[in-house]
Design a protein around this motif. Structure first.
Motif, PDB file in Angstrom:
ATOM      1  N   ALA A  10       0.819  -1.204   0.000  1.00  0.00           N
ATOM      2  CA  ALA A  10       0.000   0.000   0.000  1.00  0.00           C
ATOM      3  C   ALA A  10       0.861   1.266   0.000  1.00  0.00           C
ATOM      4  O   ALA A  10       0.397   2.348  -0.329  1.00  0.00           O
ATOM      5  CB  ALA A  10      -0.931  -0.004   1.206  1.00  0.00           C
ATOM      6  N   GLU A  11       2.148   1.093   0.369  1.00  0.00           N
ATOM      7  CA  GLU A  11       3.087   2.221   0.334  1.00  0.00           C
ATOM      8  C   GLU A  11       3.505   2.475  -1.114  1.00  0.00           C
ATOM      9  O   GLU A  11       3.922   1.536  -1.793  1.00  0.00           O
ATOM     10  CB  GLU A  11       4.352   1.880   1.142  1.00  0.00           C
ATOM     11  CG  GLU A  11       4.192   1.955   2.633  1.00  0.00           C
ATOM     12  CD  GLU A  11       3.939   3.381   3.104  1.00  0.00           C
ATOM     13  OE1 GLU A  11       4.754   4.255   2.777  1.00  0.00           O
ATOM     14  OE2 GLU A  11       2.909   3.594   3.773  1.00  0.00           O
ATOM     15  N   PRO A  12       3.419   3.701  -1.599  1.00  0.00           N
ATOM     16  CA  PRO A  12       3.843   3.961  -2.976  1.00  0.00           C
ATOM     17  C   PRO A  12       5.320   3.602  -3.199  1.00  0.00           C
ATOM     18  O   PRO A  12       6.186   4.059  -2.461  1.00  0.00           O
ATOM     19  CB  PRO A  12       3.628   5.468  -3.132  1.00  0.00           C
ATOM     20  CG  PRO A  12       2.600   5.816  -2.114  1.00  0.00           C
ATOM     21  CD  PRO A  12       2.857   4.889  -0.952  1.00  0.00           C
ATOM     22  N   THR A  13       5.572   2.733  -4.173  1.00  0.00           N
ATOM     23  CA  THR A  13       6.928   2.352  -4.545  1.00  0.00           C
ATOM     24  C   THR A  13       7.314   3.125  -5.794  1.00  0.00           C
ATOM     25  O   THR A  13       6.641   3.012  -6.818  1.00  0.00           O
ATOM     26  CB  THR A  13       6.992   0.837  -4.859  1.00  0.00           C
ATOM     27  OG1 THR A  13       6.487   0.128  -3.729  1.00  0.00           O
ATOM     28  CG2 THR A  13       8.399   0.382  -5.165  1.00  0.00           C
ATOM     29  N   PRO A  14       8.383   3.916  -5.717  1.00  0.00           N
ATOM     30  CA  PRO A  14       8.752   4.686  -6.904  1.00  0.00           C
ATOM     31  C   PRO A  14       9.373   3.818  -7.991  1.00  0.00           C
ATOM     32  O   PRO A  14      10.042   2.825  -7.680  1.00  0.00           O
ATOM     33  CB  PRO A  14       9.768   5.712  -6.379  1.00  0.00           C
ATOM     34  CG  PRO A  14      10.245   5.189  -5.082  1.00  0.00           C
ATOM     35  CD  PRO A  14       9.260   4.186  -4.577  1.00  0.00           C
ATOM     36  N   PHE A  15       9.150   4.180  -9.251  1.00  0.00           N
ATOM     37  CA  PHE A  15       9.849   3.520 -10.360  1.00  0.00           C
ATOM     38  C   PHE A  15      10.327   4.592 -11.327  1.00  0.00           C
ATOM     39  O   PHE A  15       9.781   5.700 -11.371  1.00  0.00           O
ATOM     40  CB  PHE A  15       8.953   2.492 -11.062  1.00  0.00           C
ATOM     41  CG  PHE A  15       7.670   3.034 -11.612  1.00  0.00           C
ATOM     42  CD1 PHE A  15       7.628   3.639 -12.857  1.00  0.00           C
ATOM     43  CD2 PHE A  15       6.482   2.928 -10.887  1.00  0.00           C
ATOM     44  CE1 PHE A  15       6.427   4.127 -13.370  1.00  0.00           C
ATOM     45  CE2 PHE A  15       5.277   3.412 -11.384  1.00  0.00           C
ATOM     46  CZ  PHE A  15       5.261   4.016 -12.633  1.00  0.00           C
ATOM     47  N   SER A  16      11.367   4.288 -12.055  1.00  0.00           N
ATOM     48  CA  SER A  16      11.943   5.234 -13.002  1.00  0.00           C
ATOM     49  C   SER A  16      12.669   4.466 -14.097  1.00  0.00           C
ATOM     50  O   SER A  16      13.470   3.590 -13.809  1.00  0.00           O
ATOM     51  CB  SER A  16      12.921   6.147 -12.253  1.00  0.00           C
ATOM     52  OG  SER A  16      13.514   7.034 -13.158  1.00  0.00           O
ATOM     53  N   TYR A  17      12.331   4.758 -15.344  1.00  0.00           N
ATOM     54  CA  TYR A  17      12.962   4.087 -16.471  1.00  0.00           C
ATOM     55  C   TYR A  17      13.368   5.130 -17.503  1.00  0.00           C
ATOM     56  O   TYR A  17      12.709   6.156 -17.631  1.00  0.00           O
ATOM     57  CB  TYR A  17      11.995   3.102 -17.146  1.00  0.00           C
ATOM     58  CG  TYR A  17      11.347   2.130 -16.211  1.00  0.00           C
ATOM     59  CD1 TYR A  17      11.995   0.956 -15.843  1.00  0.00           C
ATOM     60  CD2 TYR A  17      10.079   2.390 -15.695  1.00  0.00           C
ATOM     61  CE1 TYR A  17      11.390   0.058 -14.975  1.00  0.00           C
ATOM     62  CE2 TYR A  17       9.467   1.502 -14.818  1.00  0.00           C
ATOM     63  CZ  TYR A  17      10.123   0.345 -14.469  1.00  0.00           C
ATOM     64  OH  TYR A  17       9.536  -0.535 -13.614  1.00  0.00           O
ATOM     65  N   GLU A  18      14.439   4.838 -18.219  1.00  0.00           N
ATOM     66  CA  GLU A  18      14.817   5.711 -19.319  1.00  0.00           C
ATOM     67  C   GLU A  18      15.048   4.847 -20.545  1.00  0.00           C
ATOM     68  O   GLU A  18      15.681   3.799 -20.459  1.00  0.00           O
ATOM     69  CB  GLU A  18      16.087   6.491 -18.958  1.00  0.00           C
ATOM     70  CG  GLU A  18      16.345   7.620 -19.940  1.00  0.00           C
ATOM     71  CD  GLU A  18      17.541   8.496 -19.573  1.00  0.00           C
ATOM     72  OE1 GLU A  18      17.492   9.135 -18.503  1.00  0.00           O
ATOM     73  OE2 GLU A  18      18.494   8.522 -20.359  1.00  0.00           O
ATOM     74  N   GLU A  19      14.505   5.293 -21.671  1.00  0.00           N
ATOM     75  CA  GLU A  19      14.649   4.540 -22.919  1.00  0.00           C
ATOM     76  C   GLU A  19      14.994   5.507 -24.041  1.00  0.00           C
ATOM     77  O   GLU A  19      14.453   6.607 -24.107  1.00  0.00           O
ATOM     78  CB  GLU A  19      13.333   3.821 -23.273  1.00  0.00           C
ATOM     79  CG  GLU A  19      12.876   2.795 -22.256  1.00  0.00           C
ATOM     80  CD  GLU A  19      13.724   1.532 -22.224  1.00  0.00           C
ATOM     81  OE1 GLU A  19      14.604   1.347 -23.090  1.00  0.00           O
ATOM     82  OE2 GLU A  19      13.498   0.713 -21.301  1.00  0.00           O
ATOM     83  N   SER A  51      -4.133  -0.871  -3.819  1.00  0.00           N
ATOM     84  CA  SER A  51      -5.207  -0.013  -3.314  1.00  0.00           C
ATOM     85  C   SER A  51      -6.106  -0.791  -2.369  1.00  0.00           C
ATOM     86  O   SER A  51      -6.588  -1.877  -2.693  1.00  0.00           O
ATOM     87  CB  SER A  51      -6.016   0.572  -4.467  1.00  0.00           C
ATOM     88  OG  SER A  51      -6.775  -0.423  -5.093  1.00  0.00           O
ATOM     89  N   GLY A  52      -6.265  -0.254  -1.192  1.00  0.00           N
ATOM     90  CA  GLY A  52      -7.222  -0.749  -0.203  1.00  0.00           C
ATOM     91  C   GLY A  52      -7.187  -2.230   0.094  1.00  0.00           C
ATOM     92  O   GLY A  52      -8.235  -2.866   0.158  1.00  0.00           O
ATOM     93  N   GLY A  53      -6.006  -2.812   0.260  1.00  0.00           N
ATOM     94  CA  GLY A  53      -5.907  -4.204   0.668  1.00  0.00           C
ATOM     95  C   GLY A  53      -6.331  -5.210  -0.393  1.00  0.00           C
ATOM     96  O   GLY A  53      -6.365  -6.399  -0.133  1.00  0.00           O
ATOM     97  N   SER A  54      -6.641  -4.763  -1.585  1.00  0.00           N
ATOM     98  CA  SER A  54      -7.069  -5.688  -2.632  1.00  0.00           C
ATOM     99  C   SER A  54      -5.874  -6.086  -3.491  1.00  0.00           C
ATOM    100  O   SER A  54      -4.745  -5.678  -3.225  1.00  0.00           O
ATOM    101  CB  SER A  54      -8.120  -5.021  -3.513  1.00  0.00           C
ATOM    102  OG  SER A  54      -7.519  -4.002  -4.278  1.00  0.00           O
ATOM    103  N   ASP A  55      -6.129  -6.872  -4.527  1.00  0.00           N
ATOM    104  CA  ASP A  55      -5.070  -7.239  -5.456  1.00  0.00           C
ATOM    105  C   ASP A  55      -4.954  -6.226  -6.586  1.00  0.00           C
ATOM    106  O   ASP A  55      -4.122  -6.359  -7.468  1.00  0.00           O
ATOM    107  CB  ASP A  55      -5.336  -8.628  -6.040  1.00  0.00           C
ATOM    108  CG  ASP A  55      -5.002  -9.721  -5.022  1.00  0.00           C
ATOM    109  OD1 ASP A  55      -4.160  -9.449  -4.141  1.00  0.00           O
ATOM    110  OD2 ASP A  55      -5.592 -10.802  -5.114  1.00  0.00           O
ATOM    111  N   ASP A  56      -5.814  -5.229  -6.581  1.00  0.00           N
ATOM    112  CA  ASP A  56      -5.699  -4.164  -7.581  1.00  0.00           C
ATOM    113  C   ASP A  56      -4.514  -3.289  -7.219  1.00  0.00           C
ATOM    114  O   ASP A  56      -4.207  -3.124  -6.051  1.00  0.00           O
ATOM    115  CB  ASP A  56      -6.941  -3.262  -7.564  1.00  0.00           C
ATOM    116  CG  ASP A  56      -8.184  -3.999  -7.991  1.00  0.00           C
ATOM    117  OD1 ASP A  56      -8.075  -5.203  -8.298  1.00  0.00           O
ATOM    118  OD2 ASP A  56      -9.255  -3.379  -8.007  1.00  0.00           O
TER     119      ASP A  56
END
Ligand SMILES: [Zn+2]
Ligand SMILES: [Zn+2]
Length: 190
Positions: A10-19, A51-56
């Protein structure tokens, strides 16, 4: 552009990609009339979280990059910067199969696909590839009618002179043309 779904909380995990441009030209549909001149690498940054404890889970962020495009009015080549925010919800595909063959292929190959709306998608498995969805978002962000600048004066239809550089002598010749009316409207608004 791989994202491990299993690790998301539930904690936002940052991601960053460059192409770079090679990523774009290798993946874009060959028959499409999309530009090929990538002049700044694409950066995809954002966060992913459940989101909200679901698998979404939700993905939100921004894609930036730049193409060299040809202005539809003056035909000059110019640098067109993209800055496209995105936000979508991915829900487990479960046993469902997308009706669209392309989406079904993407789900099998990349672990995710978008549903009918761009804001909703499905995923399957423990990791997803964001490449296809990013290609789609970039394609959608490209202008149908590229303009080097909003007020580009374009080429004179009579003599072909670039009106951004110098007004030609025939520029007042057709005050009743639709273009003249548009120019007046534009003038009024600003
Ligand atoms: Zn122009
Ligand atoms: Zn002219």
């Amino acid at each position: 552009m791989k994202l491990e779904v299993e690790r998301l909380t539930a904690e936002p995990t940052p991601f960053s990609y460059e192409e770079d441009g090679g990523w774009w030209t290798a993946r874009m549909p060959r028959e499409a009339s999309l530009p090929r001149e990538v002049v700044e690498p694409f950066c995809v940054t954002g966060v992913a979280y459940r989101s909200g404890g679901s698998d979404d889970f939700l993905l939100e962020g921004t894609i930036t990059g730049a193409f060299e495009l040809e202005c539809a009015r003056c035909l000059a080549r110019y640098r067109h910067r993209l800055r496209e925010p995105f936000r979508f919800v991915l829900e487990p595909a479960g046993l469902r199969t997308p009706a669209e063959p392309e989406a079904a292929k993407a789900l099998a190959r990349e672990g995710m696909c978008l549903a009918d709306e761009v804001e909703l998608g499905w995923y399957r498995g423990s990791e997803i590839q964001l490449d296809s969805v990013c290609l789609e978002l970039i394609s959608l962000a490209l202008p149908v009618k590229p303009l080097c600048r909003d007020d580009c004066a374009g080429l004179c239809p009579s003599c072909g002179a670039d009106r951004n550089e110098s007004p030609c002598t025939c520029s007042e010749a057709a005050p009743n043309s639709p273009f003249a009316v548009l120019a007046t409207l534009r003038g009024d608004r600003s």
